[in-house]
Design an enzyme around this catalytic site. Structure first.
Site, PDB file in Angstrom:
ATOM      1  N   ASP A  18      37.656  11.687  14.551  1.00  0.00           N
ATOM      2  CA  ASP A  18      37.312  10.653  13.485  1.00  0.00           C
ATOM      3  C   ASP A  18      37.548   9.268  13.921  1.00  0.00           C
ATOM      4  O   ASP A  18      38.088   8.429  13.413  1.00  0.00           O
ATOM      5  CB  ASP A  18      38.502  10.823  12.265  1.00  0.00           C
ATOM      6  CG  ASP A  18      38.445  12.336  11.898  1.00  0.00           C
ATOM      7  OD1 ASP A  18      37.188  12.891  11.629  1.00  0.00           O
ATOM      8  OD2 ASP A  18      39.479  12.936  11.134  1.00  0.00           O
ATOM      9  N   LYS A  21      32.703   7.885  15.751  1.00  0.00           N
ATOM     10  CA  LYS A  21      31.582   8.270  16.679  1.00  0.00           C
ATOM     11  C   LYS A  21      30.098   8.098  15.857  1.00  0.00           C
ATOM     12  O   LYS A  21      29.309   7.765  16.419  1.00  0.00           O
ATOM     13  CB  LYS A  21      31.774   9.767  16.997  1.00  0.00           C
ATOM     14  CG  LYS A  21      33.141   9.963  17.904  1.00  0.00           C
ATOM     15  CD  LYS A  21      33.207  11.424  18.251  1.00  0.00           C
ATOM     16  CE  LYS A  21      33.752  12.332  17.305  1.00  0.00           C
ATOM     17  NZ  LYS A  21      35.025  12.177  16.511  1.00  0.00           N
ATOM     18  N   GLY A  45      32.907  15.890  11.028  1.00  0.00           N
ATOM     19  CA  GLY A  45      32.263  15.107   9.665  1.00  0.00           C
ATOM     20  C   GLY A  45      32.002  13.610  10.281  1.00  0.00           C
ATOM     21  O   GLY A  45      33.219  13.119  10.719  1.00  0.00           O
ATOM     22  N   HIS A  46      30.766  13.413  10.214  1.00  0.00           N
ATOM     23  CA  HIS A  46      30.656  12.025  10.833  1.00  0.00           C
ATOM     24  C   HIS A  46      30.045  11.122   9.677  1.00  0.00           C
ATOM     25  O   HIS A  46      29.068  11.454   9.080  1.00  0.00           O
ATOM     26  CB  HIS A  46      29.795  11.870  11.960  1.00  0.00           C
ATOM     27  CG  HIS A  46      30.265  12.978  13.302  1.00  0.00           C
ATOM     28  ND1 HIS A  46      29.685  13.263  14.319  1.00  0.00           N
ATOM     29  CD2 HIS A  46      31.404  13.143  13.414  1.00  0.00           C
ATOM     30  CE1 HIS A  46      30.284  14.049  15.070  1.00  0.00           C
ATOM     31  NE2 HIS A  46      31.635  14.077  14.593  1.00  0.00           N
ATOM     32  N   GLN A 247      34.929  16.155  17.469  1.00  0.00           N
ATOM     33  CA  GLN A 247      36.309  16.203  17.696  1.00  0.00           C
ATOM     34  C   GLN A 247      36.687  15.098  18.685  1.00  0.00           C
ATOM     35  O   GLN A 247      35.878  13.896  18.703  1.00  0.00           O
ATOM     36  CB  GLN A 247      36.806  17.406  18.011  1.00  0.00           C
ATOM     37  CG  GLN A 247      36.616  18.653  16.745  1.00  0.00           C
ATOM     38  CD  GLN A 247      35.272  19.202  16.826  1.00  0.00           C
ATOM     39  OE1 GLN A 247      34.487  19.460  17.829  1.00  0.00           O
ATOM     40  NE2 GLN A 247      34.531  18.986  15.618  1.00  0.00           N
ATOM     41  N   THR A 328      37.194  18.014   4.980  1.00  0.00           N
ATOM     42  CA  THR A 328      38.239  18.986   4.350  1.00  0.00           C
ATOM     43  C   THR A 328      39.058  18.024   3.270  1.00  0.00           C
ATOM     44  O   THR A 328      39.751  18.616   2.485  1.00  0.00           O
ATOM     45  CB  THR A 328      39.496  19.734   5.257  1.00  0.00           C
ATOM     46  OG1 THR A 328      40.229  18.473   5.906  1.00  0.00           O
ATOM     47  CG2 THR A 328      38.835  20.545   6.254  1.00  0.00           C
TER      48      THR A 328
HETATM   49  P1  GDP Z   1      33.732  10.498  13.521  1.00  0.00           P
HETATM   50  O1  GDP Z   1      34.147  11.836  12.970  1.00  0.00           O
HETATM   51  O2  GDP Z   1      34.221  10.034  14.808  1.00  0.00           O
HETATM   52  O3  GDP Z   1      32.255  10.120  13.208  1.00  0.00           O
HETATM   53  O4  GDP Z   1      34.504   9.652  12.336  1.00  0.00           O
HETATM   54  P2  GDP Z   1      34.604   9.791  10.632  1.00  0.00           P
HETATM   55  O5  GDP Z   1      33.289   9.287  10.010  1.00  0.00           O
HETATM   56  O6  GDP Z   1      35.111  11.077  10.416  1.00  0.00           O
HETATM   57  O7  GDP Z   1      35.765   8.587  10.419  1.00  0.00           O
HETATM   58  C1  GDP Z   1      35.731   7.388  10.733  1.00  0.00           C
HETATM   59  C2  GDP Z   1      35.986   6.697   9.343  1.00  0.00           C
HETATM   60  O8  GDP Z   1      36.010   5.343   9.645  1.00  0.00           O
HETATM   61  C3  GDP Z   1      34.692   6.702   8.459  1.00  0.00           C
HETATM   62  O9  GDP Z   1      34.915   6.361   6.906  1.00  0.00           O
HETATM   63  C4  GDP Z   1      33.910   5.432   8.794  1.00  0.00           C
HETATM   64  O10 GDP Z   1      32.724   5.062   7.780  1.00  0.00           O
HETATM   65  C5  GDP Z   1      34.857   4.632   8.965  1.00  0.00           C
HETATM   66  N1  GDP Z   1      34.685   3.528  10.232  1.00  0.00           N
HETATM   67  C6  GDP Z   1      33.898   3.475  11.317  1.00  0.00           C
HETATM   68  N2  GDP Z   1      34.077   2.251  12.142  1.00  0.00           N
HETATM   69  C7  GDP Z   1      35.048   1.517  11.204  1.00  0.00           C
HETATM   70  C8  GDP Z   1      35.197   0.070  11.372  1.00  0.00           C
HETATM   71  O11 GDP Z   1      35.194  -0.588  12.308  1.00  0.00           O
HETATM   72  N3  GDP Z   1      36.310  -0.188  10.199  1.00  0.00           N
HETATM   73  C9  GDP Z   1      36.530   0.463   9.137  1.00  0.00           C
HETATM   74  N4  GDP Z   1      37.190  -0.160   8.154  1.00  0.00           N
HETATM   75  N5  GDP Z   1      35.963   1.586   8.925  1.00  0.00           N
HETATM   76  C10 GDP Z   1      35.142   2.189   9.877  1.00  0.00           C
HETATM   77  P1  IMO Z   2      35.127  14.961  13.851  1.00  0.00           P
HETATM   78  O1  IMO Z   2      33.928  15.281  14.676  1.00  0.00           O
HETATM   79  C1  IMO Z   2      39.340  15.617  13.303  1.00  0.00           C
HETATM   80  C2  IMO Z   2      40.990  19.705  13.851  1.00  0.00           C
HETATM   81  C3  IMO Z   2      41.549  20.338  12.647  1.00  0.00           C
HETATM   82  C4  IMO Z   2      42.616  21.156  13.379  1.00  0.00           C
HETATM   83  C5  IMO Z   2      42.040  21.543  14.734  1.00  0.00           C
HETATM   84  C6  IMO Z   2      41.427  22.787  14.951  1.00  0.00           C
HETATM   85  O2  IMO Z   2      34.741  14.417  12.434  1.00  0.00           O
HETATM   86  O3  IMO Z   2      36.035  13.963  14.705  1.00  0.00           O
HETATM   87  P2  IMO Z   2      38.937  23.904  14.070  1.00  0.00           P
HETATM   88  O4  IMO Z   2      38.673  24.052  12.446  1.00  0.00           O
HETATM   89  O5  IMO Z   2      38.136  23.204  14.840  1.00  0.00           O
HETATM   90  O6  IMO Z   2      39.479  25.106  14.630  1.00  0.00           O
HETATM   91  O7  IMO Z   2      40.279  22.978  13.566  1.00  0.00           O
HETATM   92  O8  IMO Z   2      40.634  20.392  14.895  1.00  0.00           O
HETATM   93  N1  IMO Z   2      39.643  18.962  13.838  1.00  0.00           N
HETATM   94  C7  IMO Z   2      39.283  17.888  13.691  1.00  0.00           C
HETATM   95  N2  IMO Z   2      39.890  16.719  13.398  1.00  0.00           N
HETATM   96  N3  IMO Z   2      37.911  15.477  13.199  1.00  0.00           N
HETATM   97  C8  IMO Z   2      37.100  16.390  13.689  1.00  0.00           C
HETATM   98  O9  IMO Z   2      35.940  16.363  13.759  1.00  0.00           O
HETATM   99  C9  IMO Z   2      37.685  17.655  13.551  1.00  0.00           C
HETATM  100  N4  IMO Z   2      37.404  18.918  13.925  1.00  0.00           N
HETATM  101  C10 IMO Z   2      38.361  19.694  13.962  1.00  0.00           C
HETATM  102  O10 IMO Z   2      42.049  19.445  11.703  1.00  0.00           O
HETATM  103  O11 IMO Z   2      43.601  20.474  13.574  1.00  0.00           O
HETATM  104 MG    MG Z   3      35.118  12.994  11.525  1.00  0.00          MG
END
Ligand code: GDP
Ligand code: IMO
Ligand code: MG
Length: 458
Positions: A18, A21, A45-46, A247, A328
């Protein structure tokens, strides 16, 4: 075919996932012809925000929002075909064309309903037995990788051969139903509405799984491909590729906070194996790094802060950063930036540069703390140890850095950042030994500072 060769970038999470990416992959694909996922599954979840419109992706590569960019799901991904089509249909409703641009490796192991049943039942069994839950996403990721490593998985290519599929499925169900009923006590377990259509008396039913898989096979067939071959050909023809990690490094099954990890290798080296290209094709490794740390699920987190108390730095990270899981909906734990963790991450991934995200979330925090090492058993160390048992005992050593009061939201030039924000970033680069290539200042695609373009060979 042209003889020119493209340039390829790997994007990996350097913390616990998270990191942002998805946003960066979407941004970088302006320079790419193809984007490939190489590990994980729909546990990812991206989030992408384009002109204020939010899109959450779980399986489909984050290049899909750029018309003309090809998207690939590599052999290293564990694939739920049902979830893939839910995502495709959602994107199509929003006007995004997917089917003619998506290629799925025939070597992907399948996630089937019994994998999810095993995942949730095992987590419940851990809890009942007084063992801390891993806190998985409950999507069946771990059990699907177990079948792959045990050499008994059903793979995408099996979908093309109904009899072969049926025979392998029967064998797998015999094994897994035995475990579900006799080891995990599935007869007395409530699996919830999602799994109910597949289950009877604690066992997963052959007919329900087989019937659905054959319907999925017809939908998937036009997209099934030799992804390794297509990527190598695209590269040889001069196309730029982007390898999209899911991840993060500390969730890597070997290098992370084991056993509180996911079940795949999330590190850059696996981009080659999980997509079917040679490691020499990975030209630039971009580590996506939040300006602080978050973690969702169980496991150690040395710089974790109290994040529920209003007004505290942890609360600001949680609320301003909107730190809720995309997959989740769970709240993410929050804490200070950990440079000793990042040094470990830089080492394992061979990072070429960092992209620091969510800098704006720290606006207004008076004083920031940067973890530069730990004390472990009375000894000072400057690198995160391996595995949960040692990491749990680490006491962070902090360096104080003054914060800034100005807003950084939407800033797109490094020189326009407040002086203390630049000091913070410079110190991160100095302590971790990795140059900062990019900074992100809001969820929006365009709010990105570029200092070094990963696609430029210089
Ligand atoms: P990923 O799993 O690495 O793709 O990241 P996620 O999408 O799960 O979580 C990143 C969250 O931060 C998302 O809600 C993005 O929209 C948000 N986000 C990404 N870059 C920035 C930033 O520079 N500033 C803020 N405030 N939010 C950001
Ligand atoms: P993105 O790509 C954050 C975490 C779960 C748990 C552990 C194992 O959005 O960054 P799993 O279901 O993979 O067996 O769970 O990994 N986890 C993540 N945490 N971002 C993710 O993906 C994750 N994918 C799995 O919360 O701790
Ligand atoms: Mg994510």
């Amino acid at each position: 075919m042209k003889t020119s060769k493209g340039r390829n970038v790997v994007v990996v999470g350097t913390q616990w996932g998270d990191e942002g990416k998805g946003k960066l992959v979407d941004w970088l694909t302006e320079s790419a012809n193809g984007v490939v996922r190489f590990q994980g599954g729909h546990n990812a979840g991206h989030t992408l925000v384009i002109n204020g419109v939010k899109t959450a992706l779980h399986l489909i590569p984050s290049g899909i929002m750029r018309p003309g960019v090809k998207c690939y799901i590599g052999n290293g991904v564990v694939l739920s075909v049902g979830k893939l089509f839910e995502e495709i249909e959602g994107l199509e409703k929003a006007g995004v064309q997917v089917r003619d641009r998506l290629r799925v490796s025939e070597a992907c192991p399948l996630i089937l309903p019994f994998h999810q049943a095993l995942d949730v039942a095992r987590e419940a069994a851990r809890e009942q037995g007084g063992v801390q839950k891993i806190g998985t996403t409950g999507k069946g990721i771990g059990p699907a990788y177990e079948d792959k490593i045990a050499r008994r998985a059903l793979r995408v290519q099996d979908l093309k051969h109904p009899e072969r599929f049926a025979a392998k499925l029967r064998e797998l169900l015999n094994l897994h139903n035995h475990i579900l009923v006799n080891v995990l006590g599935s007869r007395n377990f409530d699996f919830g509405a999602g799994l109910a259509p597949y289950m009877l008396d604690g066992e997963v039913q052959f007919d329900a799984v087989y019937g659905e898989a054959m319907r999925h096979a017809e939908l998937l067939k036009p997209m099934i491909a030799d992804v390794s071959r297509e990527l190598n050909e695209a590269h040889a023809a001069g196309g730029n590729l982007l390898f999209e990690g899911a991840q993060g490094t500390l969730l890597d099954v070997d290098h992370g906070t084991y056993p509180y990890v996911t079940s795949s290798n999330c590190v850059a080296g696996n981009a080659a194996a999980g997509a079917g290209v040679g490691p020499g094709l990975l030209h630039y490794i971009l580590g996506i790094t939040k300006a602080y740390c978050t973690r969702v699920g169980g496991g150690p987190f040395p710089t974790e802060l109290e994040w529920e108390k209003e007004g505290t730095p942890g609360w600001i990270m949680s609320t301003v950063g909107a730190e809720k899981g995309v997959t989740t909906g769970r709240s993410r734990r929050c804490g200070w930036f950990d440079a000793a963790l990042l040094k470990r991450s830089a080492q394992i991934n061979g990072l070429s540069g960092l992209c620091i995200t969510k800098l704006d979330v720290l606006d207004g925090i008076e004083e920031l703390q940067l973890c530069v090492g730990y004390e472990l058993d009375g000894v000072k160390i400057d690198l995160l140890p391996l595995g949960a048992d040692d990491i749990e005992r680490c006491k962070p050593i902090y360096e104080s850095i003054p914060g800034w009061t100005e807003s950084t939201v939407g800033v797109t030039e490094y020189a326009k950042l407040p002086v203390n924000a630049r000091r913070y970033l410079d110190r991160i680069a100095e302590v971790t030994g990795v140059p900062i290539a990019m900074v992100s200042t809001s969820p929006d695609r365009d709010h990105t500072i570029l200092m070094h373009d990963p696609y430029s060979a210089a």
